[in-house]
Design an enzyme around this catalytic site. Structure first.
Site, PDB file in Angstrom:
ATOM      1  N   LYS A   1       0.832  -1.212   0.000  1.00 27.09           N
ATOM      2  CA  LYS A   1       0.000   0.000   0.000  1.00 27.09           C
ATOM      3  C   LYS A   1       0.865   1.260   0.000  1.00 27.09           C
ATOM      4  CE  LYS A   1      -1.542   1.968   3.762  1.00 27.09           C
ATOM      5  NZ  LYS A   1      -1.187   3.177   4.551  1.00 27.09           N
ATOM      6  N   ASN A   2       1.894   1.282   0.836  1.00 26.35           N
ATOM      7  CA  ASN A   2       2.672   2.517   0.969  1.00 26.35           C
ATOM      8  C   ASN A   2       3.600   2.776  -0.222  1.00 26.35           C
ATOM      9  OD1 ASN A   2       1.329   3.225   3.249  1.00 26.35           O
ATOM     10  ND2 ASN A   2       2.922   2.568   4.681  1.00 26.35           N
TER      11      ASN A   2
ATOM     12  N   CYS B   1      -4.495   8.704   9.469  1.00 28.05           N
ATOM     13  CA  CYS B   1      -4.671   8.124  10.803  1.00 28.05           C
ATOM     14  C   CYS B   1      -4.178   9.082  11.876  1.00 28.05           C
ATOM     15  CB  CYS B   1      -3.902   6.811  10.915  1.00 28.05           C
ATOM     16  SG  CYS B   1      -4.676   5.445  10.041  1.00 28.05           S
TER      17      CYS B   1
ATOM     18  N   ARG C   1       1.654  14.972  12.992  1.00 27.90           N
ATOM     19  CA  ARG C   1       2.350  14.529  11.774  1.00 27.90           C
ATOM     20  C   ARG C   1       2.736  15.763  10.961  1.00 27.90           C
ATOM     21  NH1 ARG C   1      -0.832   9.246   9.571  1.00 27.90           N
ATOM     22  NH2 ARG C   1       1.160   8.838   8.548  1.00 27.90           N
TER      23      ARG C   1
ATOM     24  N   ASP D   1       4.673   0.327  12.006  1.00 25.77           N
ATOM     25  CA  ASP D   1       3.374  -0.190  11.545  1.00 25.77           C
ATOM     26  C   ASP D   1       3.070  -1.590  12.076  1.00 25.77           C
ATOM     27  OD1 ASP D   1       3.102   2.154  10.200  1.00 25.77           O
ATOM     28  OD2 ASP D   1       3.590   1.339   8.228  1.00 25.77           O
TER      29      ASP D   1
ATOM     30  N   ARG E   1      -8.483   0.326   4.792  1.00 26.22           N
ATOM     31  CA  ARG E   1      -7.593   1.334   4.192  1.00 26.22           C
ATOM     32  C   ARG E   1      -6.299   0.701   3.714  1.00 26.22           C
ATOM     33  NH1 ARG E   1      -7.903   6.946   7.478  1.00 26.22           N
ATOM     34  NH2 ARG E   1      -6.560   7.521   5.778  1.00 26.22           N
TER      35      ARG E   1
HETATM   36  C1  EPZ Z   1       4.811   6.785   6.405  1.00 27.12           C
HETATM   37  O1  EPZ Z   1       4.183   7.868   7.086  1.00 27.12           O
HETATM   38  C2  EPZ Z   1       3.756   5.723   6.236  1.00 27.12           C
HETATM   39  N1  EPZ Z   1       2.654   6.272   5.449  1.00 27.12           N
HETATM   40  C3  EPZ Z   1       3.283   5.257   7.598  1.00 27.12           C
HETATM   41  O2  EPZ Z   1       2.382   4.195   7.414  1.00 27.12           O
HETATM   42  C4  EPZ Z   1       4.475   4.742   8.407  1.00 27.12           C
HETATM   43  O3  EPZ Z   1       4.034   4.433   9.711  1.00 27.12           O
HETATM   44  C5  EPZ Z   1       5.556   5.820   8.471  1.00 27.12           C
HETATM   45  O4  EPZ Z   1       5.910   6.262   7.131  1.00 27.12           O
HETATM   46  C6  EPZ Z   1       6.832   5.351   9.155  1.00 27.12           C
HETATM   47  O5  EPZ Z   1       7.322   4.221   8.516  1.00 27.12           O
HETATM   48  C7  EPZ Z   1       2.712   6.229   4.130  1.00 27.12           C
HETATM   49  O6  EPZ Z   1       3.642   5.718   3.534  1.00 27.12           O
HETATM   50  C8  EPZ Z   1       1.551   6.816   3.413  1.00 27.12           C
HETATM   51  P1  EPZ Z   1       7.336   9.771   8.401  1.00 27.12           P
HETATM   52  P2  EPZ Z   1       4.849   9.293   7.122  1.00 27.12           P
HETATM   53  O7  EPZ Z   1       7.327  11.061   7.706  1.00 27.12           O
HETATM   54  O8  EPZ Z   1       5.550   9.522   5.830  1.00 27.12           O
HETATM   55  C9  EPZ Z   1       8.313  13.001  11.831  1.00 27.12           C
HETATM   56  C10 EPZ Z   1       0.407   2.964   7.829  1.00 27.12           C
HETATM   57  O9  EPZ Z   1      -0.178   2.512   8.828  1.00 27.12           O
HETATM   58  N2  EPZ Z   1       8.234  14.040  10.786  1.00 27.12           N
HETATM   59  O10 EPZ Z   1       8.396   8.763   8.046  1.00 27.12           O
HETATM   60  O11 EPZ Z   1       3.809  10.254   7.547  1.00 27.12           O
HETATM   61  C11 EPZ Z   1       6.958  12.365  12.124  1.00 27.12           C
HETATM   62  O12 EPZ Z   1       6.210  13.128  13.019  1.00 27.12           O
HETATM   63  C12 EPZ Z   1       1.025   4.334   7.900  1.00 27.12           C
HETATM   64  O13 EPZ Z   1       0.483   2.384   6.745  1.00 27.12           O
HETATM   65  C13 EPZ Z   1       8.566  15.331  11.095  1.00 27.12           C
HETATM   66  O14 EPZ Z   1       8.913  15.672  12.230  1.00 27.12           O
HETATM   67  O15 EPZ Z   1       5.909   9.091   8.280  1.00 27.12           O
HETATM   68  C14 EPZ Z   1       7.364  11.012  12.662  1.00 27.12           C
HETATM   69  O16 EPZ Z   1       7.697  11.155  14.026  1.00 27.12           O
HETATM   70  C15 EPZ Z   1       0.765   5.060   9.160  1.00 27.12           C
HETATM   71  N3  EPZ Z   1       8.498  16.285  10.110  1.00 27.12           N
HETATM   72  C16 EPZ Z   1       8.656  10.686  11.896  1.00 27.12           C
HETATM   73  O17 EPZ Z   1       9.105  11.931  11.351  1.00 27.12           O
HETATM   74  C17 EPZ Z   1       8.132  15.959   8.832  1.00 27.12           C
HETATM   75  O18 EPZ Z   1       8.101  16.864   7.980  1.00 27.12           O
HETATM   76  C18 EPZ Z   1       8.506   9.714  10.756  1.00 27.12           C
HETATM   77  O19 EPZ Z   1       7.383  10.060   9.949  1.00 27.12           O
HETATM   78  C19 EPZ Z   1       7.801  14.644   8.525  1.00 27.12           C
HETATM   79  C20 EPZ Z   1       7.859  13.671   9.519  1.00 27.12           C
END
Ligand code: EPZ
Length: 416
Positions: free
Chosen positions: A22-23, A117, A122, A305, A397
């Site tokens: 999915k991702n 979610c 985020r 995840d 989802r």
């Molecule tokens: C992706 O989310 C995935 N979503 C998530 O999957 C997954 O849990 C996550 O990566 C971590 O592997 C998709 O691919 C659509 P991040 P994403 O940016 O991109 C911080 C699922 O259940 N951060 O890697 O939103 C953030 O707060 C979902 O399938 C900042 O501070 O995650 C977090 O603590 C849920 N500033 C960390 O980085 C930013 O600009 C990692 O988030 C961006 C992120």
């Protein structure tokens, strides 16, 4: 609210075929905006997040249709407005990839802030930091991200945190920029490599995906592509954990075992027997697993995840497990639901201390996000008696035919 009725305490045995990731799909579907010509994506999971993203592209003027159950045809030639209203983007998190894709294609765009979610704050500051490095100005105005540039140019960005979303978004924008962009402290997830492979196919030069430094050489002339999405390591990991939690024996098929190494290693520590071949992994759960400590980390660490499904399993293991959630600060909401089933879990900030109990008891439980829903199904499958699981729309989802696959493995699960 959709719900499942699960009668637990049955060992799951058999084979489960794993669908596309999915991702990866939700990153590569927007990436087709950068292709010049129609694209075909194979092995796309028909989950609701993918459906919603396709609907958004269709509303924006693209032609997106299913050739068969798992193959998408996408022609974005007629999409000529770089505006995506917030009432479309707030339906899912991955809509934020339209920012990078639109920027890469048009050099400017206005895209509503994303939904998704509720698993903690985020922010998108790193996405915007990357766009700035390409010469783009950004402003958040009435729920929209307004991005303008005199023409994107390659730049250098060092991310303060490792972010999957920011890495994808900057890769997408850089694909249409003049010159080379360097991303440092990039995410190394397999889904990033899949996107890089797609971008390389359409003529963008991406090097280093899968490492902390990615170089993207933008291309003005780009091609079309036929691309097959990688297998979903999170879906596979969920079934592996379900095998362990029910003391069952499941072979997940059509996977890349290397992508699941952190899960394989942890399950072995709990006492499960894990064997693997070229494209399958088999998990034979112990009668009762033993406690382990776990910290979620960016890839190749243990995936956030799968923190929730794994904690459901640990709730019944012998001993005390300490689970630390390092990625999202609000990913323990499901713990209250596990407690209704008799789990003994204390959450302190980002840490859950799980004292394994002899038995979980069926109960009425409610999921509030995608992975919490699979975690609650796993808890119900390993519990005695009947459970009613509410909030199943979250499950749809990210998992396709989840209940059907479980039923074929011997689970007593029915939609109500
Ligand atoms: C992706 O989310 C995935 N979503 C998530 O999957 C997954 O849990 C996550 O990566 C971590 O592997 C998709 O691919 C659509 P991040 P994403 O940016 O991109 C911080 C699922 O259940 N951060 O890697 O939103 C953030 O707060 C979902 O399938 C900042 O501070 O995650 C977090 O603590 C849920 N500033 C960390 O980085 C930013 O600009 C990692 O988030 C961006 C992120």
């Amino acid at each position: 609210m959709e719900k499942y009725i699960v009668n637990g305490n049955h060992k799951l045995t058999g084979e489960a075929n794993i669908h596309g990731a999915k991702n990866a799909a939700v990153a590569i579907i927007p990436a087709t905006l950068l292709a010049q010509g129609p694209c075909v994506l194979e092995n796309v999971p028909p989950v609701t997040d993918v459906g919603v993203l396709c609907d958004i592209l269709n509303i924006l003027g693209a032609k997106v249709s299913w050739r068969d159950k798992f193959t998408l045809e996408l022609d974005t030639a007629n999409l000529n407005k770089a505006v995506v209203p917030a009432d479309l983007t707030n339906k899912l998190r991955a809509s934020y990839y339209l920012m990078g894709a639109m920027l890469g294609r048009f050099g400017q765009a206005t895209v509503g802030l994303p939904g998704g979610c509720k698993i903690g704050p985020r922010p998108i500051d790193q996405h915007l930091k990357g766009f700035h490095a390409l010469g783009c100005e950004t402003e958040i105005k009435s729920g929209d991200v307004v991005m303008t540039s005199p023409g994107l140019t390659g730049g250098h960005v060092y991310f303060d945190v490792v972010s999957v979303g920011a890495t994808v978004n900057v890769m997408l924008a850089a694909a249409g920029a003049e010159g080379t962009t360097v991303i440092e402290n990039a995410a190394r997830e397999p889904e990033i490599i899949d996107l890089a492979n797609f971008l390389n196919q359409i003529g963008v030069g991406v090097k280093g995906a899968g490492t902390g430094t990615i170089r993207i050489s933008g291309a003005k002339e780009r091609d079309n592509a036929v691309h097959s999405i990688i297998p979903d390591r999170i879906e596979a990991g969920t079934f592996m954990i379900a095998a362990a939690a029910t003391g069952g024996d499941i072979r997940v098929k059509g996977v890349i075992p290397r992508h699941l190494e952190p899960v394989t290693a942890k399950l072995r520590e709990t006492g499960s027997q894990v064997t693997e071949g070229d494209d399958w992994i088999q998990v034979q759960g112990a009668e009762r697993g033993c406690a382990v400590d776990l910290k979620t980390l960016p890839y190749p660490g243990f995936p956030t995840d799968l923190q929730q499904p794994m904690s459901s399993y640990l709730a019944r293991c012998t001993g005390t497990s300490v689970v630390t959630e390092n990625i999202f600060e609000n990913r323990f909401r499901y713990v209250e639901e596990l407690k209704r089933m008799g789990a003994n879990i204390k959450v302190e900030g980002r840490v859950a201390i799980i004292e394994g109990v002899d038995e979980l008891e069926g109960s009425v439980i409610t999921a509030h996000d995608l992975r919490a829903s699979s975690a609650l199904v796993i808890a119900a499958l390993s519990a005695s008696g009947q459970s009613e699981i509410r909030g199943i729309e979250f499950l749809n989802r990210g998992y396709y035919d989840f209940a059907g696959k479980l039923e074929r493995l011997g689970a007593r699960i029915k939609k109500d």
